[in-house]
Design an enzyme around this catalytic site. Structure first.
Site, mmCIF file in Angstrom:
data_model
loop_
_atom_site.group_PDB
_atom_site.id
_atom_site.type_symbol
_atom_site.label_atom_id
_atom_site.label_comp_id
_atom_site.label_asym_id
_atom_site.label_seq_id
_atom_site.Cartn_x
_atom_site.Cartn_y
_atom_site.Cartn_z
ATOM 1 N N ASP A 129 0.856 -1.184 0.000
ATOM 2 C CA ASP A 129 0.000 0.000 0.000
ATOM 3 C C ASP A 129 0.902 1.247 0.000
ATOM 4 O OD1 ASP A 129 -3.138 0.622 0.542
ATOM 5 O OD2 ASP A 129 -1.935 2.035 1.713
ATOM 6 N N ASP A 256 -6.992 -9.370 -3.664
ATOM 7 C CA ASP A 256 -6.985 -7.917 -3.484
ATOM 8 C C ASP A 256 -7.436 -7.236 -4.772
ATOM 9 O OD1 ASP A 256 -6.644 -5.329 -2.633
ATOM 10 O OD2 ASP A 256 -4.480 -5.313 -2.981
ATOM 11 N N HIS A 286 -6.184 -7.411 0.698
ATOM 12 C CA HIS A 286 -5.316 -6.244 0.509
ATOM 13 C C HIS A 286 -4.234 -6.213 1.578
ATOM 14 C CE1 HIS A 286 -4.015 -2.322 -0.740
ATOM 15 N NE2 HIS A 286 -4.285 -1.804 0.452
#
Length: 308
Positions: A129, A256, A286
């Site tokens: 991320d 994800d 995710h």
């Protein structure tokens, strides 16, 4: 720059998280502040101090707690592990004005901690991320310090790709919702249902909305247009990565939808990714560290040993 600091008692008795925090002071990088103004940044530093470091960087809206099942496996296998809390998250200080947070400042804060203060070298990098968006910029600024890269469920956007309606909805939600439920957001980004005490641990850094400026603003900082300053800086970072010939491994998960297909630019554009055993982490959402932490750690360890 006005800041708040989460009280220590908020972090008492966290599940499976026995690690002692360490702290450093980094400049605010705010021209309005007097010289010497700093922010306290928290980080974990586990394992043998003389071992080559594995740098684990979290994203939005998590903190180093996300790596609680990754760190022990890596330490057991002889690695030093460094895991910072980004400014605005975890035990790190939290500016209360959304305008205090910029993509460039996040990079500068981490660069100061990791390079100037900790002087990390021979680093194995892992980012997920925003951990990738921030960390890969540090890599591009100091490629000689990194022995290998591992990336999972992340990217380095240049502002030229298609922006999905789902992402636009996420941006709107982050700015408009009255309640920004961090723990519930992370629970929704995992393939498994998190127990209440784990959801509470993700909520712990944020006693009330005063502490949430960084978490709320992050979705709007993702470059989505070609003239976005962050995107322009990422274009330059990609020029460095396109010459990076040390080993690069993709470890994206299979569940994800946010970053599905995001491994392609890394595999196609970075020379060091050629011929590597890119791995799909099966059963991971995710937040693959939450769903498949020990498995991810094992993949990182094997990759290090195979590319020494």
């Amino acid at each position: 720059m006005e800041t708040v600091r989460t009280p220590d008692e908020r972090f008492a008795d966290l599940p499976d998280f026995p690690f002692e925090p360490r702290y450093a002071e980094v400049p605010t990088f705010d021209p309005a502040d007097a010289d010497g103004a700093t922010l306290r940044v928290a980080y974990l530093d586990e394992g043998p101090a003389d071992a080559a470091p594995v740098l684990l960087m979290h994203g939005e809206p998590s903190w180093s707690f996300l790596y609680r099942h990754v760190i022990p496996v890596l330490v057991e296998r002889g690695h030093r592990v460094v895991a910072p809390d980004l400014v605005g998250f975890g035990r790190s200080d939290k500016p209360t004005d959304k305008g205090s947070y910029t993509y460039a400042r996040h990079v500068a804060w981490m660069e100061d901690l990791l390079v100037r203060q900790l002087d990390l070298r021979d680093v194995t990098f892992f980012g997920q991320d925003w951990g990738g968006l921030v960390g890969l910029r540090v890599v591009a600024a100091h490629p000689e310090r990194f022995a290998r890269l591992v990336v999972g469920n992340t990217g380095l956007p240049e502002g030229t790709g298609r922006v999905t309606e789902a992402f636009l909805n996420w941006q709107r939600f982050s700015q408009e919702t009255e309640v920004f439920p961090v723990g519930a957001i992370i629970d929704g980004g995992t393939a498994t249902d998190l127990p209440p005490e784990v959801v509470a641990a993700y909520d712990a850094p944020f006693p009330d909305d005063t502490y949430l400026a960084g978490a709320r603003i992050f979705p709007t900082l993702v470059p989505t247009t070609p003239d976005d300053p962050g995107g322009l800086a990422n274009v330059e970072a990609w020029k460095v990565l396109e010459r990076f010939d040390r080993p690069v491994l993709c470890t994206f998960s299979d569940r994800d939808p946010i970053t599905k297909g995001g491994d392609k630019p890394f595999r196609e554009r970075i020379p060091g990714a050629a011929g590597q055993p890119h791995t799909t982490i099966e059963g991971g959402g995710h937040f693959l560290q939450e769903d498949k932490g020990p498995e991810l750690a094992a993949v990182i360890d094997v990759f290090i040993r195979a590319t020494r």
